[in-house]
Design a protein around this motif. Structure first.
Motif, PDB file in Angstrom:
ATOM      1  N   ASN A  59       1.493  28.651 144.035  1.00  0.00           N
ATOM      2  CA  ASN A  59       0.716  28.177 145.299  1.00  0.00           C
ATOM      3  C   ASN A  59       1.739  27.280 146.257  1.00  0.00           C
ATOM      4  N   ALA A 100       2.015  21.687 144.575  1.00  0.00           N
ATOM      5  CA  ALA A 100       2.229  22.737 144.332  1.00  0.00           C
ATOM      6  C   ALA A 100       2.952  23.092 143.025  1.00  0.00           C
ATOM      7  N   GLU A 160      -7.443  34.615 144.995  1.00  0.00           N
ATOM      8  CA  GLU A 160      -6.115  33.799 144.730  1.00  0.00           C
ATOM      9  C   GLU A 160      -5.840  32.688 145.504  1.00  0.00           C
ATOM     10  N   PHE A 161      -5.003  32.017 145.397  1.00  0.00           N
ATOM     11  CA  PHE A 161      -4.418  30.848 146.217  1.00  0.00           C
ATOM     12  C   PHE A 161      -4.094  31.641 147.580  1.00  0.00           C
ATOM     13  N   ASP A 168      -2.438  24.764 150.274  1.00  0.00           N
ATOM     14  CA  ASP A 168      -3.404  26.099 149.814  1.00  0.00           C
ATOM     15  C   ASP A 168      -4.785  25.898 149.628  1.00  0.00           C
ATOM     16  N   SER A 175      -1.947  31.600 149.753  1.00  0.00           N
ATOM     17  CA  SER A 175      -0.360  31.747 149.933  1.00  0.00           C
ATOM     18  C   SER A 175       0.095  33.105 149.291  1.00  0.00           C
ATOM     19  N   GLN A 176      -0.838  33.592 148.468  1.00  0.00           N
ATOM     20  CA  GLN A 176      -0.558  34.587 147.828  1.00  0.00           C
ATOM     21  C   GLN A 176      -0.495  35.900 148.757  1.00  0.00           C
ATOM     22  N   PRO A 224      -7.645  26.834 146.881  1.00  0.00           N
ATOM     23  CA  PRO A 224      -7.787  27.441 145.432  1.00  0.00           C
ATOM     24  C   PRO A 224      -8.702  28.709 145.529  1.00  0.00           C
ATOM     25  N   VAL A 245      -4.220  22.488 147.436  1.00  0.00           N
ATOM     26  CA  VAL A 245      -3.334  22.051 146.848  1.00  0.00           C
ATOM     27  C   VAL A 245      -2.647  20.730 147.239  1.00  0.00           C
TER      28      VAL A 245
END
Length: 748
Positions: A633, A628, A677-678, A637, A680-681, A639, A625
């Motif tokens: 995100n 953001a 998921e991204f 990050d 950072s999730q 994807p 990313v």
């Protein structure tokens, strides 16, 4: 899920054993067979003479590996993966271009990769028709944006399935059958037949039909709903073509039909005694379903193509009509129980999706031997789509009446939640879209070695949407209508140079785009959240785009016994149609954020001897990313659903054996790990890497061929999707376990 083991060591042993039992690695007069492609829409051109990163899979290869569908041939293409939620529910990912998972109630989300049958675009985001691989001439995979020639939804690349055409010279055909067994599962079988019939010196007809039945391998262990191998599927399809070949006019009319029925998804829950919802899961390949997850897809298409030789110019017309009908049911009980106080016995998400498209493309292309080669064309598409969803949940209306809510009612008038009793949400989306486009490409040959190609596409697009919502989650009945109009253009610049007769280098700048739409169902209970995002519930989301910069080389060595093709690229995926989840369980689509991809890929084929052919390909992509989207995100990050490294290879060895010809072929596919998921999730889950090996042994004698085959020989764990719904346990979609079978084909 059992611990995934790497099978690279076993594969190396297998390939080396095969290679060193070859009778000769000495220099020979044999050369690699030339493969032609028609991706440039100006006739057949050698793959090695075509600038761009293209993989072509020939009919011989498809027959050798006994390919049945999409999942069989994507194994051979590095950089091409799919996010699959079950049969007919695949999301194509090429070169790391992806930003979201499959969403089941988003009919306006467009595909990021194009899928074509001959001249007909059929891609549908998340629901690409998986037509049977029968009587196919070749499959072409074009990596990178194809916006000028192929238009919208070819942002990441394009897959072209080129069918075998009628032949006026010979009566011919074949009939074949497979039977196989899947580990811990049931029996599978397939039959197919094709025939080519010359009707005159100028007219011929070609017919084929197929039926594939796959036994399941997932056991449903929900108390009271127990069923072994419940995820079975059945596919029936047919294609008929009639062709006329004249001195100046060539015309082919084709009819295609495909019907897919899947009784259950290949979903698996992990054992977790602490979670009462999945406490009954005790082993691998088990799921808990109190509602049958079924998926049905019926595809009907007509295509008419003609080419007319006007002397210095070739006129081409491609007319297509196709109708797709999808019916599906998903067990949504876990999620509804998690977000409501209703103790319903089940909650069944149901959807009906019908789509009709009429497409007309015309082209004029140069037909003279000159320094300037050109093509110009026009494109028209009209699409009507209706998407209906409902979610019956027994006891829902009674609960709300008990707490003072309005009663259920059978009509859309009066103080009631909606037309369908006990439904969480009912929606009807009517979508009418129309697109006009003009496109062209021109190549100027400065010398016999140096070429410059310029291309463009201009499109004008209108999308009319009507959204009717009702049900408890909607707080009543609502009707929203809106129109989106867009127009824009995309360019292409390509320079290629022949360093020598066998070595070409090229540089390209290309753009791709995906059409926008109107935000879908947003219940009234969610609308304050939407306003807080700076949007409105029926706001449009616009087209997003991809800028791609690429350097590549097409080379041949050792007297054309070795080809080595390399490409390095950088692309920017901008103004992304981002799905922002809302607390009520729905989502809003916004244009926001940027993802950057940097990649390197290679494809090598080596004719080691008259008997032995080796192939290897790889793709590496660094996707992150760059801009953001708050709450979705963070900068840097990774994807979702983008493996950093993929590779595939094969060893094909054949020799005369008795009165016939015997062969052995081993194929390997490695896919690196990725997140759902991204990165950072906090709720991210990881799809583990896997390496699968397929093995085929065959013997041809007279007009007969018999094969013994094994898919996923070492039974590695293949996870093609993990549903990231945050209010239920992870639901894993399983790829095919080890499957061993035998097939026979009779040619005539």
């Amino acid at each position: 899920m059992k611990k995934s083991n790497s099978n690279l060591f076993q594969l190396q042993v297998l390939l080396l054993a095969t290679a060193f039992t070859s009778p000769s690695f000495a220099q020979s007069d044999d050369v690699l067979e030339e493969i032609v492609v028609t991706a440039n829409k100006r006739g057949a051109v050698s793959l090695q003479d075509t600038a761009g990163s293209i993989t072509a899979i020939t009919s011989d290869t498809l027959e050798t590996i006994r390919a049945e569908g999409f999942e069989d041939y994507i194994k051979m293409v590095p950089g091409l993966t799919s996010v699959s939620s079950g049969p007919g529910q695949s999301q194509i990912v090429i070169r790391g271009v992806n930003a979201a998972r499959i969403i089941h109630n988003a009919p306006q989300t467009r595909s990021l990769a194009g899928l074509y049958i001959d001249e007909m675009p059929i891609s549908v985001a998340g629901y690409n028709p998986d037509l049977g691989v029968v009587d196919i001439e070749r499959i072409e995979v074009l990596r990178g944006p194809q916006g000028t020639l192929y238009g919208a939804s070819s942002m990441a690349g394009t897959i072209r399935v080129v069918t075998a055409k009628p032949d006026t010279e010979n009566f011919s055909g074949n009939i074949g059958a497979n039977v196989s067994h899947t580990e811990d599962g049931d029996i599978n079988h397939r039959v197919k037949a094709s025939v080519n019939v010359p009707l005159s010196d100028n007219v011929a007809m070609r017919l084929n039909a197929y039926n594939t039945s796959k036994g399941g391998f997932i056991d449903n262990v929900a108390p009271g709903f127990e069923e072994e191998d419940y995820n079975s599927e059945d596919i029936f399809g047919a294609r008929a073509q009639i062709a006329y070949y004249g001195d100046k006019l060539n015309a082919v009319a084709a009819f295609m039909y495909n019907d897919l029925d899947s009784d259950g998804a290949s979903d698996e829950y992990l054992p977790n005694p602490a979670d009462h919802q999945v406490a009954v899961v005790t082993d691998e390949m088990q799921t808990v379903k109190v509602v049958q997850d079924f998926y049905e897809q019926e595809f009907l298409a007509f295509n008419f193509n003609l080419d007319y030789d006007l002397g210095p110019v070739i006129f081409t017309s491609a007319t297509s009509y196709f109708d797709t009908e999808i019916t599906k049911s998903l067990d949504d009980t876990f999620r509804v129980l998690a977000v409501t106080p209703i103790r319903a016995p089940y909650s069944d998400y149901q959807a009906w999706d019908t789509s009709d498209s009429v497409i007309q493309e015309i082209r004029l292309s140069s037909n003279t031997d000159s320094r300037l080669e050109w093509l110009i064309g026009g494109y028209y598409e009209s699409n009507e789509r209706e998407f209906v969803q409902t979610q019956p949940t027994p006891g829902l209306n009674a609960f709300f009446v008990a707490i003072g809510g309005p009663p259920p009612c059978p009509t859309l008038t009066g103080p009631c939640f909606g037309a369908v009793a006990d439904s969480v949400f009912d929606g009807v989306a009517t979508i009418e879209s129309e697109q006009f486009a003009a496109f062209g490409e021109a190549t100027y040959n400065f010398t016999d070695a140096l070429r410059l190609k310029l291309g463009f596409r201009y499109f004008d697009y209108e999308n009319d949407v009507s959204l009717l919502g009702s049900g408890v989650a909607n707080g009543g009945v609502s009707l929203d209508e809106d129109i989106l109009k867009e127009d824009d253009w995309v360019p292409k610049v390509e320079v290629s140079f022949d360093v020598s007769e066998d070595h070409m280098v090229y540089a390209t700048y290309t753009e791709g785009f995906r059409l926008g739409g109107i935000n879908g169902f947003i219940p009234e209970v969610c609308r304050d959240e939407v306003v807080a995002l700076g949007s409105s519930w029926n706001a449009p989301f616009l087209s997003d785009s991809l800028d791609n910069y690429e350097l590549g080389a097409k080379t041949a060595w050792l007297d054309n016994r070795l080809t080595a093709n390399l490409a390095v690229y950088y692309n920017e995926f901008d103004d992304i149609q981002t799905n922002v989840p809302l607390n009520c369980g729905f989502f809003q689509q916004l244009n926001s954020g940027k993802i950057e991809n940097t990649g390197f890929e290679g494809d090598f084929t080596f004719l080691a001897s008259e008997a032995l052919t080796l192939r290897f390909g790889f793709a590496y992509v660094d996707s992150e990313v760059a801009k953001a989207v708050p709450g979705i995100n963070a900068d840097g990050d990774e994807p979702p659903y983008i493996p950093e490294f993929t590779a595939s290879g094969s060893v094909d060895y054949g020799m005369l054996l008795g009165n016939g010809f015997g062969y052995i072929r081993a194929d390997v596919r490695h896919v690196g790990s990725s997140g759902n998921e991204f990165s950072s999730q906090p709720t991210i889950s990881t799809l583990p890497s896997y390496t699968i090996v397929d093995l085929t042994l065959g013997y041809e004698i007279s007009d007969w061929t018999i094969n013994v085959f094994a898919r996923n020989l070492f039974d590695d764990d293949v996870i093609t999707n993990i549903d990231p719904d945050r209010v239920q346990p992870d639901q894993l979609t399983r790829g095919l376990p080890r499957t061993v079978g035998v097939g026979v084909t009779r040619n005539f």
